[in-house]
Design a protein around this motif. Structure first.
Motif, PDB file in Angstrom:
ATOM      1  N   GLY A   1      55.201 -47.929  48.216  1.00 60.65           N
ATOM      2  CA  GLY A   1      54.059 -47.519  49.130  1.00 60.65           C
ATOM      3  C   GLY A   1      53.554 -46.487  48.272  1.00 60.65           C
ATOM      4  O   GLY A   1      52.253 -46.156  48.546  1.00 60.65           O
TER       5      GLY A   1
ATOM      6  N   SER B   1      50.755 -53.979  45.029  1.00 59.59           N
ATOM      7  CA  SER B   1      52.150 -53.708  45.359  1.00 59.59           C
ATOM      8  C   SER B   1      53.112 -54.940  45.196  1.00 59.59           C
ATOM      9  O   SER B   1      54.328 -54.363  44.893  1.00 59.59           O
ATOM     10  CB  SER B   1      52.256 -53.194  46.602  1.00 59.59           C
ATOM     11  OG  SER B   1      51.827 -54.284  47.721  1.00 59.59           O
TER      12      SER B   1
ATOM     13  N   PRO C   1      48.425 -57.119  55.900  1.00 57.24           N
ATOM     14  CA  PRO C   1      48.779 -56.563  54.781  1.00 57.24           C
ATOM     15  C   PRO C   1      50.174 -57.135  53.971  1.00 57.24           C
ATOM     16  O   PRO C   1      51.240 -57.289  54.748  1.00 57.24           O
ATOM     17  CB  PRO C   1      48.922 -55.191  54.990  1.00 57.24           C
ATOM     18  CG  PRO C   1      48.437 -54.767  56.157  1.00 57.24           C
ATOM     19  CD  PRO C   1      48.599 -55.855  56.929  1.00 57.24           C
TER      20      PRO C   1
ATOM     21  N   THR D   1      53.512 -54.684  53.812  1.00 57.30           N
ATOM     22  CA  THR D   1      54.304 -54.736  55.118  1.00 57.30           C
ATOM     23  C   THR D   1      55.212 -55.650  55.551  1.00 57.30           C
ATOM     24  O   THR D   1      56.149 -55.850  56.040  1.00 57.30           O
ATOM     25  CB  THR D   1      53.334 -54.262  56.167  1.00 57.30           C
ATOM     26  OG1 THR D   1      52.160 -55.076  56.527  1.00 57.30           O
ATOM     27  CG2 THR D   1      52.722 -52.675  56.021  1.00 57.30           C
TER      28      THR D   1
ATOM     29  N   LEU E   1      59.266 -51.115  56.847  1.00 57.50           N
ATOM     30  CA  LEU E   1      57.902 -50.819  57.109  1.00 57.50           C
ATOM     31  C   LEU E   1      57.587 -49.522  56.968  1.00 57.50           C
ATOM     32  O   LEU E   1      56.345 -49.063  56.742  1.00 57.50           O
ATOM     33  CB  LEU E   1      57.674 -51.440  58.639  1.00 57.50           C
ATOM     34  CG  LEU E   1      58.088 -52.973  58.655  1.00 57.50           C
ATOM     35  CD1 LEU E   1      57.857 -53.561  60.301  1.00 57.50           C
ATOM     36  CD2 LEU E   1      56.645 -53.817  58.228  1.00 57.50           C
ATOM     37  N   PHE E   2      58.341 -48.613  57.656  1.00 62.47           N
ATOM     38  CA  PHE E   2      58.045 -47.285  57.905  1.00 62.47           C
ATOM     39  C   PHE E   2      57.871 -46.641  56.317  1.00 62.47           C
ATOM     40  O   PHE E   2      57.030 -45.937  56.071  1.00 62.47           O
ATOM     41  CB  PHE E   2      59.171 -46.303  58.473  1.00 62.47           C
ATOM     42  CG  PHE E   2      59.059 -44.926  58.561  1.00 62.47           C
ATOM     43  CD1 PHE E   2      57.945 -44.296  59.579  1.00 62.47           C
ATOM     44  CD2 PHE E   2      59.795 -44.274  57.934  1.00 62.47           C
ATOM     45  CE1 PHE E   2      57.747 -43.127  59.259  1.00 62.47           C
ATOM     46  CE2 PHE E   2      59.439 -42.764  57.835  1.00 62.47           C
ATOM     47  CZ  PHE E   2      58.479 -42.184  58.764  1.00 62.47           C
TER      48      PHE E   2
ATOM     49  N   THR F   1      56.972 -48.049  53.669  1.00 62.97           N
ATOM     50  CA  THR F   1      55.701 -48.705  53.093  1.00 62.97           C
ATOM     51  C   THR F   1      54.583 -47.999  53.545  1.00 62.97           C
ATOM     52  O   THR F   1      53.753 -47.852  52.885  1.00 62.97           O
ATOM     53  CB  THR F   1      55.778 -50.289  53.130  1.00 62.97           C
ATOM     54  OG1 THR F   1      57.134 -50.772  52.562  1.00 62.97           O
ATOM     55  CG2 THR F   1      54.691 -50.818  52.521  1.00 62.97           C
ATOM     56  N   VAL F   2      54.542 -47.854  54.843  1.00 65.17           N
ATOM     57  CA  VAL F   2      53.293 -47.444  55.604  1.00 65.17           C
ATOM     58  C   VAL F   2      53.064 -45.802  55.427  1.00 65.17           C
ATOM     59  O   VAL F   2      52.037 -45.255  55.102  1.00 65.17           O
ATOM     60  CB  VAL F   2      53.230 -47.703  56.890  1.00 65.17           C
ATOM     61  CG1 VAL F   2      52.151 -47.312  57.733  1.00 65.17           C
ATOM     62  CG2 VAL F   2      53.077 -49.385  57.136  1.00 65.17           C
TER      63      VAL F   2
ATOM     64  N   THR G   1      51.346 -44.220  52.312  1.00 63.65           N
ATOM     65  CA  THR G   1      49.671 -44.456  52.646  1.00 63.65           C
ATOM     66  C   THR G   1      49.068 -43.698  53.555  1.00 63.65           C
ATOM     67  O   THR G   1      47.968 -43.085  53.546  1.00 63.65           O
ATOM     68  CB  THR G   1      49.447 -45.998  52.642  1.00 63.65           C
ATOM     69  OG1 THR G   1      50.163 -46.660  51.740  1.00 63.65           O
ATOM     70  CG2 THR G   1      47.947 -46.308  52.843  1.00 63.65           C
ATOM     71  N   ALA G   2      49.929 -43.468  54.763  1.00 66.67           N
ATOM     72  CA  ALA G   2      49.225 -42.918  55.883  1.00 66.67           C
ATOM     73  C   ALA G   2      49.153 -41.468  55.720  1.00 66.67           C
ATOM     74  O   ALA G   2      47.687 -40.665  55.952  1.00 66.67           O
ATOM     75  CB  ALA G   2      50.221 -42.923  57.211  1.00 66.67           C
TER      76      ALA G   2
END
Length: 192
Positions: free
Chosen positions: A25, A35, A68, A71, A91-92, A94-95, A98-99
């Motif tokens: 991420g 990625s 995506p 994810t 998931l967390f 990876t995201v 970016t967030a």
């Protein structure tokens, strides 16, 4: 029946899932395609959670689904390695980078986007991503040659390139057609 895993091993596995997908991420500049080599590095080469063929299958199926790619792969691989918690953890991880970057850094970048060194910094990422994608592409070409034979592998690569680039057919449709071909009786369970 297998004994339940020790709590320490479970936490270690979850920590490794988090680290692997956090790195993906945080380093996956340029979107999902950039990625993919990072996911490959972490899951196949670094942690050996899957082999080349399993990764290729996961990537092919993930490409046929909406959303995506990073994810989808994080969710599946996290689930495969660490169950439902591993899925959510992947998931967390990876995201989250970016967030955070979107919230904190994008505003700063927009503020200074006209400064030449900022423009050069942004442009410098593109060749690195191109090399990463080229390396992964070559790995898939070699794998195709080894599993299908070089003639069929190159033929399928060229046919797929023609269909997707010249006729503008979505790659997911090409993948689904090949999957159906393999599953139907005349496909005899394999492309070769």
């Amino acid at each position: 029946m297998d004994p339940a895993p020790k709590p320490r091993l479970v936490w270690r596995t979850q920590w490794l899932i988090f680290l692997a997908f956090f790195r993906v991420g945080i380093l996956g500049f340029g979107g999902g395609p950039s990625s993919i080599p990072l996911v490959h590095q972490e899951t196949v080469k670094n942690y050996k959670w899957m082999d080349e063929e399993q990764f290729a299958d996961t990537l092919a199926i993930a490409n046929t689904m909406p959303g995506p790619i990073a994810t989808k792969m994080a969710g599946y691989i996290g689930y495969r390695v660490g169950g439902v918690i591993g899925c959510l953890n992947g998931l967390f991880a990876t995201v989250m980078p970016t967030a955070l970057m979107m919230i904190f850094l994008l505003q700063l970048l927009q503020q200074y986007k006209d400064i030449p060194w900022v423009q050069h910094m942004s442009a410098s990422v593109v060749p690195v991503v191109a090399v990463m994608l080229a390396t992964m592409t070559w790995d898939f070409v070699k794998k195709s040659g080894e599993t299908l034979g070089w003639v069929k592998g190159v033929w399928l690569i060229l046919a797929s390139l023609l269909v997707t680039e010249v006729f503008n057919i979505h790659p997911a449709i090409v993948i689904l057609v090949l999957i159906l071909y393999v599953l139907l009786p005349f496909g005899k369970g394999k492309v070769s």
